[in-house]
Design a protein around this motif. Structure first.
Motif, PDB file in Angstrom:
ATOM      1  N   GLU B 387       4.064   4.524  12.514  1.00 17.64           N
ATOM      2  CA  GLU B 387       5.329   4.773  13.202  1.00 17.64           C
ATOM      3  C   GLU B 387       6.235   3.591  12.913  1.00 17.64           C
ATOM      4  OE1 GLU B 387       4.999   5.665  17.336  1.00 17.64           O
ATOM      5  OE2 GLU B 387       7.165   5.746  17.615  1.00 17.64           O
ATOM      6  N   VAL B 388       7.355   3.881  12.278  1.00 19.33           N
ATOM      7  CA  VAL B 388       8.237   2.802  11.834  1.00 19.33           C
ATOM      8  C   VAL B 388       9.678   3.111  12.213  1.00 19.33           C
ATOM      9  CG1 VAL B 388       6.859   1.989   9.882  1.00 19.33           C
ATOM     10  CG2 VAL B 388       8.350   3.957   9.589  1.00 19.33           C
ATOM     11  N   PRO B 389      10.502   2.087  12.371  1.00 22.53           N
ATOM     12  CA  PRO B 389      11.903   2.360  12.667  1.00 22.53           C
ATOM     13  C   PRO B 389      12.574   3.015  11.466  1.00 22.53           C
ATOM     14  CG  PRO B 389      11.534   0.011  12.373  1.00 22.53           C
ATOM     15  CD  PRO B 389      10.195   0.666  12.342  1.00 22.53           C
ATOM     16  N   MET B 390      13.476   3.921  11.710  1.00 25.68           N
ATOM     17  CA  MET B 390      14.277   4.496  10.637  1.00 25.68           C
ATOM     18  C   MET B 390      14.971   3.348   9.912  1.00 25.68           C
ATOM     19  SD  MET B 390      14.442   7.915  10.647  1.00 25.68           S
ATOM     20  CE  MET B 390      14.168   9.320  11.725  1.00 25.68           C
ATOM     21  N   GLY B 391      15.076   3.466   8.591  1.00 25.88           N
ATOM     22  CA  GLY B 391      15.748   2.420   7.833  1.00 25.88           C
ATOM     23  C   GLY B 391      14.785   1.480   7.134  1.00 25.88           C
ATOM     24  N   ILE B 392      13.510   1.583   7.441  1.00 27.49           N
ATOM     25  CA  ILE B 392      12.520   0.786   6.726  1.00 27.49           C
ATOM     26  C   ILE B 392      12.511   1.279   5.278  1.00 27.49           C
ATOM     27  CG2 ILE B 392      10.587   2.342   7.195  1.00 27.49           C
ATOM     28  CD1 ILE B 392       8.838  -0.153   7.647  1.00 27.49           C
ATOM     29  N   THR B 393      12.160   0.411   4.336  1.00 31.10           N
ATOM     30  CA  THR B 393      12.146   0.875   2.946  1.00 31.10           C
ATOM     31  C   THR B 393      10.752   1.375   2.570  1.00 31.10           C
ATOM     32  OG1 THR B 393      11.520  -1.252   2.033  1.00 31.10           O
ATOM     33  CG2 THR B 393      13.881  -0.828   2.287  1.00 31.10           C
ATOM     34  N   LEU B 394      10.735   2.224   1.551  1.00 32.67           N
ATOM     35  CA  LEU B 394       9.456   2.725   1.062  1.00 32.67           C
ATOM     36  C   LEU B 394       8.587   1.588   0.550  1.00 32.67           C
ATOM     37  CD1 LEU B 394      10.483   5.982  -0.767  1.00 32.67           C
ATOM     38  CD2 LEU B 394       8.771   5.803   1.019  1.00 32.67           C
ATOM     39  N   ARG B 395       9.242   0.583  -0.031  1.00 31.77           N
ATOM     40  CA  ARG B 395       8.475  -0.553  -0.546  1.00 31.77           C
ATOM     41  C   ARG B 395       7.706  -1.252   0.575  1.00 31.77           C
ATOM     42  NH1 ARG B 395       8.849  -2.957  -5.351  1.00 31.77           N
ATOM     43  NH2 ARG B 395      10.933  -2.182  -5.802  1.00 31.77           N
ATOM     44  N   GLU B 396       8.392  -1.422   1.721  1.00 28.67           N
ATOM     45  CA  GLU B 396       7.698  -2.045   2.856  1.00 28.67           C
ATOM     46  C   GLU B 396       6.516  -1.203   3.302  1.00 28.67           C
ATOM     47  OE1 GLU B 396      10.613  -4.237   5.796  1.00 28.67           O
ATOM     48  OE2 GLU B 396      11.643  -2.539   4.878  1.00 28.67           O
ATOM     49  N   ILE B 397       6.727   0.120   3.310  1.00 32.03           N
ATOM     50  CA  ILE B 397       5.641   1.000   3.748  1.00 32.03           C
ATOM     51  C   ILE B 397       4.463   0.929   2.795  1.00 32.03           C
ATOM     52  CG2 ILE B 397       4.992   3.424   4.059  1.00 32.03           C
ATOM     53  CD1 ILE B 397       7.699   3.925   5.276  1.00 32.03           C
ATOM     54  N   VAL B 398       4.747   1.035   1.495  1.00 38.63           N
ATOM     55  CA  VAL B 398       3.649   1.098   0.533  1.00 38.63           C
ATOM     56  C   VAL B 398       2.964  -0.257   0.382  1.00 38.63           C
ATOM     57  CG1 VAL B 398       3.062   1.541  -1.882  1.00 38.63           C
ATOM     58  CG2 VAL B 398       4.687   3.018  -0.706  1.00 38.63           C
ATOM     59  N   PHE B 399       3.751  -1.335   0.293  1.00 38.54           N
ATOM     60  CA  PHE B 399       3.147  -2.608  -0.058  1.00 38.54           C
ATOM     61  C   PHE B 399       2.842  -3.521   1.131  1.00 38.54           C
ATOM     62  CE2 PHE B 399       4.903  -1.061  -3.989  1.00 38.54           C
ATOM     63  CZ  PHE B 399       3.837  -1.268  -4.854  1.00 38.54           C
ATOM     64  N   LYS B 400       3.534  -3.323   2.266  1.00 35.95           N
ATOM     65  CA  LYS B 400       3.197  -4.161   3.427  1.00 35.95           C
ATOM     66  C   LYS B 400       2.211  -3.436   4.331  1.00 35.95           C
ATOM     67  CE  LYS B 400       6.977  -7.392   3.898  1.00 35.95           C
ATOM     68  NZ  LYS B 400       8.181  -7.706   4.665  1.00 35.95           N
ATOM     69  N   ILE B 401       2.608  -2.242   4.801  1.00 35.16           N
ATOM     70  CA  ILE B 401       1.717  -1.506   5.706  1.00 35.16           C
ATOM     71  C   ILE B 401       0.528  -0.951   4.922  1.00 35.16           C
ATOM     72  CG2 ILE B 401       1.555   0.459   7.267  1.00 35.16           C
ATOM     73  CD1 ILE B 401       4.515   0.012   7.929  1.00 35.16           C
ATOM     74  N   GLY B 402       0.822  -0.372   3.788  1.00 34.53           N
ATOM     75  CA  GLY B 402      -0.249   0.212   2.982  1.00 34.53           C
ATOM     76  C   GLY B 402      -1.022  -0.816   2.166  1.00 34.53           C
ATOM     77  N   GLU B 403      -0.510  -2.028   2.107  1.00 29.89           N
ATOM     78  CA  GLU B 403      -1.120  -3.121   1.341  1.00 29.89           C
ATOM     79  C   GLU B 403      -1.395  -2.762  -0.117  1.00 29.89           C
ATOM     80  OE1 GLU B 403      -3.201  -6.443   3.519  1.00 29.89           O
ATOM     81  OE2 GLU B 403      -4.205  -4.700   4.361  1.00 29.89           O
ATOM     82  N   GLY B 404      -0.480  -2.022  -0.703  1.00 28.56           N
ATOM     83  CA  GLY B 404      -0.541  -1.825  -2.151  1.00 28.56           C
ATOM     84  C   GLY B 404      -1.442  -0.698  -2.617  1.00 28.56           C
ATOM     85  N   ILE B 405      -1.528  -0.600  -3.936  1.00 25.60           N
ATOM     86  CA  ILE B 405      -2.230   0.517  -4.571  1.00 25.60           C
ATOM     87  C   ILE B 405      -3.725   0.230  -4.658  1.00 25.60           C
ATOM     88  CG2 ILE B 405      -2.280   1.957  -6.659  1.00 25.60           C
ATOM     89  CD1 ILE B 405       0.368   2.009  -5.132  1.00 25.60           C
ATOM     90  N   ARG B 406      -4.482   1.266  -4.451  1.00 23.54           N
ATOM     91  CA  ARG B 406      -5.935   1.156  -4.546  1.00 23.54           C
ATOM     92  C   ARG B 406      -6.408   0.757  -5.937  1.00 23.54           C
ATOM     93  NH1 ARG B 406      -9.444   4.643  -0.910  1.00 23.54           N
ATOM     94  NH2 ARG B 406      -8.068   4.625   0.866  1.00 23.54           N
ATOM     95  N   GLY B 407      -7.455   0.002  -5.978  1.00 27.28           N
ATOM     96  CA  GLY B 407      -8.135  -0.278  -7.239  1.00 27.28           C
ATOM     97  C   GLY B 407      -7.257  -0.960  -8.267  1.00 27.28           C
ATOM     98  N   LYS B 408      -6.266  -1.709  -7.803  1.00 29.59           N
ATOM     99  CA  LYS B 408      -5.396  -2.489  -8.704  1.00 29.59           C
ATOM    100  C   LYS B 408      -4.720  -1.633  -9.763  1.00 29.59           C
ATOM    101  CE  LYS B 408      -7.568  -6.925  -7.957  1.00 29.59           C
ATOM    102  NZ  LYS B 408      -8.945  -6.876  -7.513  1.00 29.59           N
ATOM    103  N   LYS B 409      -4.517  -0.355  -9.470  1.00 30.53           N
ATOM    104  CA  LYS B 409      -3.791   0.493 -10.415  1.00 30.53           C
ATOM    105  C   LYS B 409      -2.297   0.235 -10.238  1.00 30.53           C
ATOM    106  CE  LYS B 409      -6.988   2.852 -12.477  1.00 30.53           C
ATOM    107  NZ  LYS B 409      -7.857   3.880 -12.070  1.00 30.53           N
ATOM    108  N   ARG B 410      -1.503   0.857 -11.130  1.00 35.18           N
ATOM    109  CA  ARG B 410      -0.073   0.629 -11.065  1.00 35.18           C
ATOM    110  C   ARG B 410       0.577   1.730 -10.218  1.00 35.18           C
ATOM    111  NH1 ARG B 410       4.017   1.520 -14.110  1.00 35.18           N
ATOM    112  NH2 ARG B 410       2.824   2.906 -15.436  1.00 35.18           N
TER     113      ARG B 410
END
Lengths: 159, 818
Positions: B387-410
């Protein structure tokens, strides 16, 4: 000694609850489905007789919704989630493994009515993909191998 | 249970509940949402109850079932209060430790804490977990604090106070104004302003009016509504009652999809409890307002989530949409004015009533206020509900909350908004997320699904997946959607199968445009989004499939070839065993090859090939290299054997005569001398002195290993060869080795002065693979791997033995010559 209730009276008893109510067809069909595990042709006729809904309308509803089956289903309903999250994590391979382990294609039922295999759009356990649900029990983070084990356990359980 | 007849009754009840509860009391809370149950939460719960009983703690500790906190991968999750210690991935076998350490001794069980895989640190509380650190959890926070089947838990947290405020302190018009002012937009996807919808329904003519909760969360890859309804059903119900009062509805429906049995169960319990307390039904809280709610279970049809189709379904008809020029706020369910809102929208209402529109407006962007629940899934490290405030960027979601891509893929793209949403590539990752920005990019808010895709995802395949899904779910009522999707599906099938034609892209675009303009409902109108966005951002992938017959992500089966790299295959035989089609040829220790005519490209060999070999390869757009001929497939194996157990052991050389008899029979013996010969001393002479005498006396050629050569030369003896023991082993194990002089294989090897384990290893290999050789161990410790061996003897006996056989063999040799 109590005699087991005949399927016909069972259906009538269910229909009784819905007589004279509006907009009940879906819920009625779902309840019958839960009771019999499928919806036989006779049920469509009986609903038509009792509720005065045209048989064509009953058939249309029963064939529209995926939860209703107009064919008998197996004791174990194996539902392989093919939602997006599961798909990108290899749901297709789980499905192939299930097809191989059970020996039928998706949408089919084994001849001994032990297994029915289906795909389902999303079970809402997306963080645990790939997921399979068997008779209400969910199995998450599956690999083809673990699925094969689950199926073979179920198979040996019954015999 | 007494019915509550006024707001003060409710307040009193709330105070009573709170007063009865001891904030210091120990509570063990287990998440029992569908996700955690799939990982075994029920078993953990049962184990907890049993263990607490075993310790007689039933009166001191409460066990509470709670709803989903979103981080399903960490499930089953257990929280221990009052210190709020979060344990993840709990197994039933961990339960005794939780009780004995955390509950009884206030100690932490470290291995159950969350471990941040980036830093390796463990954390005790939720706010320290990176997945939660960047979230604003207005709705989901409560899920952890309450038992969803207990109305008392909800009331203790101030539940239903918004309802009391709305019924007694506000007029319906004021409520609508407040919701309008908050600028709450429908969370189901369309983003229509909720307040305006309510106002139109209030003004519409016709009685009775209806309100509906839409929990037909059919979008694959999304489960926000399920988590809310399973975890906090009262918040939705409270919002619904307030909405009903505001628009003047007397009856409401909660539509839940068939796949969510637990959500149905919890909602039904909530309705029953609210009725008992007089918070639902006749004369709510003594206000004079009456309202009843029914649950309607879906029957498995994606289109039923569309508002008009859903109304048809509640009426018991086939769930097909109606034309949109008739507004449902005027003619909805049974042609009466109807307000239909998403689960999440309803759940926001009590918060807005209690905290005010200005508070809600302070979160989010200009056009989109508040927070939004997204389902983060796919190839990211952390997946789950956020649950995030509107206006957050996708980059923040993927790389901060999601902590990046699995298995060091691109990272490749995110798919936002469910099947009718769109694919967004990396260059737009910094766009702030809100309703309007997403539409601008060709995607949409939709149901809030965010599926992360990495370089291993084929965008054509993704488009085909969504189009295929929508094709199956199109109700078939209008032609553009029904036929357009079918044709698009056919074309995409051709493309992924390598039969695509350049003109296909133009046809796809035409189909997309027609569906968008001419479809009856949102399903058809937005169905082209996955097509249009993948074509817009990833046209090169389409072209690779069509022109080069190549799938760059190596996904599309029919464009793939599996082959085994002979340079990498180590002959482990695992692929051979797993191949269901017997398409792999090879034996253990042989390079394996794939018979392409039998291969069905199931990929199981690819998965099982150990990563350290990585021999099974996928290629696309090129022919596999030619298969190597049978005779070159054997892999060179070291001659050292694994220990082969057998009862065969060296026969003991009981006295010098035995050795003499053996050695004089040999036609081509060889004496191997190791560096131990330079170590042992007797009577002022080294063992090597005795060995030189033996060699000179018998004429047996000597192979010297390692630095014993210096000692031999010092004594004026030149051995036939110098080599390491390993080198010698390699040569001598080969039956065809013609010897140092090239005159033919040796028939006897005599070891002396060799370190024990080396002799053991080499003799073992010779025993198993050079069965033509007689091996003799002349060292002073018994070596079972030889054909013949000295027993364990002292150095004195040993030296005497060597001297004895030397003299005897010398004698025999001289006699022969005489």
């Amino acid at each position: 000694m109590e005699l087991e209730e005949k399927p016909e009276t069972k259906i009538d008893r269910i229909i009784d609850k819905y007589v004279g109510k509006e907009g009940v067809l879906i819920q009625l069909l779902l309840e019958i489905q839960r009771e019999l595990n499928w919806i036989p042709r006779e049920v469509l006729k009986r609903i038509n007789e009792r509720l005065k809904i045209p048989e064509s309308e009953v058939y249309r509803v029963a064939s529209f919704y995926t939860a209703m089956s107009l064919e008998p289903r197996g004791k174990y309903l194996v539902r392989v989630c093919n939602g997006t999250a599961c798909y990108v994590r290899g749901a297709q391979r789980i499905l192939t493994a299930a097809e191989r382990a059970i020996g039928i294609k998706a949408g089919e039922t084994t001849n001994d009515f032990k297994f029915t295999l289906q795909t389902v759009n999303c079970l809402g356990c997306c963080a645990l993909g790939p997921v399979v649900e068997i008779n209400g029990k969910y199995y998450g983070l599956l690999t083809p191998k673990t699925l094969e084990n689950i199926v073979s356990n179920l198979r040996s359980e019954q015999s | 249970m007494k019915k509550l007849n006024s707001p003060s009754d409710l307040e009193k009840l709330g105070n009573e509940i709170v007063a009865k509860r001891d904030p210091k009391r120990s509570v063990v809370a287990v998440c029992i949402s569908t996700g955690c149950q799939a990982l075994g939460a029920q078993e953990v719960l049962a184990a907890l109850k049993e263990e607490i009983k075993k310790h007689g703690l039933e009166d001191k500790v409460d066990v509470r079932c709670t709803g989903c906190l979103g981080f399903c991968e960490g499930g089953p999750r257990v929280v221990v209060y009052p210190h709020e210690i979060f344990y993840f991935k709990v197994k039933p076998s961990d339960v005794p430790l939780i009780i004995s350490k955390t509950l009884l001794k206030n100690e932490i069980v470290p291995h159950l804490l969350y471990k941040d895989f980036a830093t390796g640190k463990t954390v005790k509380t939720l706010s320290e977990v990176p997945f939660y650190r960047y979230q604003t959890r207005l709705l989901l926070e409560t899920n952890a604090k309450i038992d969803p089947t207990s109305i008392e838990d909800y009331i203790a947290l101030g539940g239903y106070s918004a309802l009391a405020k709305a019924l007694f302190d506000m007029t319906p018009q004021q409520i609508i104004e407040e919701v309008k002012k908050s600028n709450l937009r429908g969370r189901g996807g369309g983003g229509f302003p909720t307040g305006r919808k309510w106002e139109s329904a209030r003004k519409a003519h016709g009685e009775p009016k209806y309100v509906i909760v839409n929990c037909d969360e059919g979008d694959p890859g999304v489960f926000a509504n399920r988590a809310l309804m399973e975890g906090n059903p009262h918040s939705i119900l409270e919002g619904l009652i307030i909405g009903a009062y505001a628009v003047g509805a007397s009856e409401g429906f909660v539509y839940v999809r068939e796949e969510y049995p637990l959500a149905v169960k919890h909602m039904q319990i909530a309705i029953d409890q609210a009725e008992k307390y007089g918070l639902l039904g006749e004369n709510i809280l003594g206000s004079g307002f009456s309202f009843k709610v029914k649950i309607h279970r879906g029957a498995g049809a994606f289109i039923s989530g569309e508002s008009t189709a859903l109304m048809n379904a509640i009426e018991g008809k086939v769930g097909e949409p109606r034309p949109k020029y008739v507004h449902t706020v005027e003619k909805g369910l049974w042609d009466k004015p109807t307000v239909l809102n998403n689960v999440e929208t309803w759940a926001f209402i009590p918060l807005i009533i209690n905290n005010g529109a200005d508070w809600f407006r302070s979160i989010g962007t200009e056009g989109s206020k508040g927070t939004k629940i997204f389902t983060l899934a796919g190839k990211v490290n952390n997946t789950g509900l956020i649950e995030v405030p509107m206006g957050i960027t996708l980059r923040e979601i993927v790389f901060k909350i999601g902590e990046g891509i699995r298995g060091k893929k691109r990272f490749k793209a995110v798919q936002v908004g469910g099947p009718s949403g769109g694919v967004i590539p990396e260059e737009h990752l910094d766009t702030p997320l809100d309703f309007d920005e997403l539409t601008e990019l060709g995607a949409m808010m939709g149901s809030g699904g965010i599926i992360v895709m990495d370089s291993d995802t084929c965008m054509v395949d993704v488009a085909r997946y969504f189009i295929n899904f929508l094709c199956g779910e199109s109700c078939g009522k209008c032609v553009p959607c029904r036929e357009g999707l079918k044709q698009a599906c056919k074309i995409l099938d051709e493309i992924v199968a390598g039969r695509g034609k350049p003109e296909h892209i133009k046809t796809l675009l035409e189909l997309a445009e027609t569906m968008k303009d001419a479809s009856l409902c949102a399903l058809g109108q937005t169905a082209a989004n996955p097509l249009l966005t993948t074509l817009r951002y990833f046209e090169d992938e389409y072209l690779a499939h069509i022109l080069d017959k190549r799938c760059p992500a190596l996904i599309c089966k029919e464009l793939l070839t599996f082959y085994i790299d002979p340079e990498r295959c180590s002959g482990c035989h695992q692929c051979y065993r797993i191949c269901p089609e017997q398409a792999i040829e090879g034996e253990q220790d042989q390079i394996h090859v794939i018979n392409q005519s039998k291969c069905t490209k199931c990929g199981q060999c690819y998965d099982i090939c150990p990563p350290e070999y990585n021999a099974v390869q996928k290629i696309s757009g090129e022919a596999p290299p030619p298969i190597i001929p049978q005779e070159y497939r054997w892999l060179k194996q070291p001659w050292q054997t694994a220990e082969v157990t057998s009862t065969k052991r060296a026969r003991v050389i009981a006295n010098a005569n035995v050795a003499v008899n053996l050695m004089q029979k040999a036609l081509r013996p060889v004496l191997v001398v190791g560096n131990n010969a330079a170590e042992f001393e007797w009577n002022g002479k080294k063992l090597v002195d005795y060995v030189v005498e033996l060699a000179r006396g018998t004429g047996i050629p000597v192979i010297a290993t390692s630095h014993v050569i210096g000692e031999l030369l010092k004594r004026g003896y030149k051995p036939a060869a110098v080599m390491s023991l390993m080198e010698l082993g390699s040569l001598i194990v080969d039956r065809e080795w013609a010897g140092l002089d090239g005159e033919g294989p040796y028939d006897m090897v005599i070891f002396i002065g060799i370190p024990y384990y080396m002799a053991y290893e080499i003799l073992s290999a010779l025993k198993n693979f050079a069965t033509n050789l007689v091996t003799i161990n002349l060292d002073n410790m018994y070596n079972p791997q030889a054909s013949w061996s000295l027993p364990n003897v002292s150095v004195k006996e040993w030296v005497n033995f060597i001297m004895s056989i030397t003299s005897k063999l010398k004698e025999i040799k001289q006699n022969v010559h005489v």
